[in-house]
Structures are given as C-alpha cells and as structure tokens.
Design a protein around this motif. Sequence first.
Motif, mmCIF file in Angstrom:
data_model
loop_
_atom_site.group_PDB
_atom_site.id
_atom_site.type_symbol
_atom_site.label_atom_id
_atom_site.label_comp_id
_atom_site.label_asym_id
_atom_site.label_seq_id
_atom_site.Cartn_x
_atom_site.Cartn_y
_atom_site.Cartn_z
ATOM 1 N N ARG A 88 43.864 46.288 31.488
ATOM 2 C CA ARG A 88 44.267 44.746 31.445
ATOM 3 C C ARG A 88 45.571 44.625 31.033
ATOM 4 N N ARG A 107 48.046 46.507 32.950
ATOM 5 C CA ARG A 107 48.512 46.766 34.229
ATOM 6 C C ARG A 107 48.123 45.300 35.074
ATOM 7 N N ASN A 108 47.034 44.623 34.797
ATOM 8 C CA ASN A 108 46.585 43.682 35.511
ATOM 9 C C ASN A 108 47.607 42.341 35.091
ATOM 10 N N ALA A 109 47.950 42.282 33.846
ATOM 11 C CA ALA A 109 48.821 41.178 33.304
ATOM 12 C C ALA A 109 50.322 41.576 33.970
ATOM 13 N N GLN A 110 50.675 42.833 34.002
ATOM 14 C CA GLN A 110 51.966 42.697 34.853
ATOM 15 C C GLN A 110 52.083 42.501 35.984
ATOM 16 N N ALA A 111 50.860 42.967 36.922
ATOM 17 C CA ALA A 111 50.838 42.535 38.355
ATOM 18 C C ALA A 111 50.704 41.098 38.402
ATOM 19 N N ALA A 112 50.074 40.289 37.603
ATOM 20 C CA ALA A 112 50.029 38.838 37.721
ATOM 21 C C ALA A 112 51.408 38.187 37.546
ATOM 22 N N ALA A 113 51.918 38.724 36.417
ATOM 23 C CA ALA A 113 53.439 38.316 36.165
ATOM 24 C C ALA A 113 54.354 38.598 37.368
ATOM 25 N N ARG A 114 54.213 39.721 37.892
ATOM 26 C CA ARG A 114 55.174 40.348 38.861
ATOM 27 C C ARG A 114 54.770 39.018 40.208
ATOM 28 N N ALA A 115 53.627 38.894 40.433
ATOM 29 C CA ALA A 115 53.201 38.214 41.603
ATOM 30 C C ALA A 115 53.836 36.863 41.534
ATOM 31 N N TYR A 116 53.564 36.356 40.229
ATOM 32 C CA TYR A 116 54.183 34.716 40.077
ATOM 33 C C TYR A 116 55.424 34.958 40.294
#
Length: 174
Positions: free
Chosen positions: A56, A58-67
């Motif tokens: 969870r 890792r996915n939150a960090q990946a979403a923040a980086r993508a944004y």
Amino acid sequence: MEENFEELKNEEVEEAKKAAEAEQGAEDGALEQMRACAEDFKRKWYSVSAEYDNYRKRNAQAAARAYADGAADTLLKLLPVADNFGYALDSAADEKTRAGIDKVIKSFKTVLASLGVEEIEISVGDEFDESVAEAVMSFPAEKGEQPNTVKQILKKGYRTGDKVIRFAQVTVVG
C-alpha cells in the motif's frame, strides 16, 4: 474368590487409569499441535499484513511520483510561453503594453508558485553552478571579469522543491 475379584477389580482400575492417562496424553498432544498450528497461522497473518502495508505504501509513493512527474512535464511545456512573454516585455514599445504583459507574467508566476514551482535565482556575475544551470556558450574572460562566472542569462531555470524542472541556460566567462 473374593481375592480374585479384588485383583480383577484392581486390574480393571489400573487399566482404566492407564487408558485415562493415555487419553489425557493424546489430548495434551493434540492441544500442543493445535497451539503450534495457531502460532503458525498467527505468524503468517503478521507476514501477510506487513506485506500488504508495504504494498500500500509503495503504491501511494508511486502514485505521488507519477503525479509529480506528470505535473513537471506539463509545466515544462508551458515554460516557453513564459519565456516568450519575457521577450515581449523586453521589446514592448509603449508603457501600456509593458504593463499588460507584466500583469500576465505576474499572473503566470502566481500560478507557478501555487504549484510549488519557483524560479532559480541566478544573476549576471554569479559563479556558474552546473547543478542549476547549463552553459550554452563560453566567452574568454575580458578585463575585470572572473573566470567561471555567468555572463548572460538566456533562459530562466525553474525547480519544484529540490528537483530542477528546467535548468537555466547561461553564457559563461571561460
């Protein structure tokens, strides 16, 4: 005969005791086996719970980086518009035109600031810093000029936080 009866009775009692002890030992063994099984399930549950929590995060960090990367890409495409307004301001003939262009530039800077984007501060005469600027041209040092200093700023640089979105383009005294 009564003695035989007593012996039989004692033997039956002894056998019953042994059977009860064996049954109790089997129950204790089954209980221990169940406890071990419960402990194993508990360990597995903790492991799966920790793995899910890490997933969870890792996915939150990946979403923040993508944004953040998407926003930076969009801003990078808009920065040439800001450059063009700066060029227009420099070449404007009358004061009303200059005032209008200046308002547009201030509005654009306000939008950038609201997005956490700031202009990289570089001045003519500052020491060249390759972490925030790229040297497009180099000129030989003239009298009174220090080597490795900024001679002219061609394009402004921008950053968001510690990440440089666009490096400033400058000419350098060589």
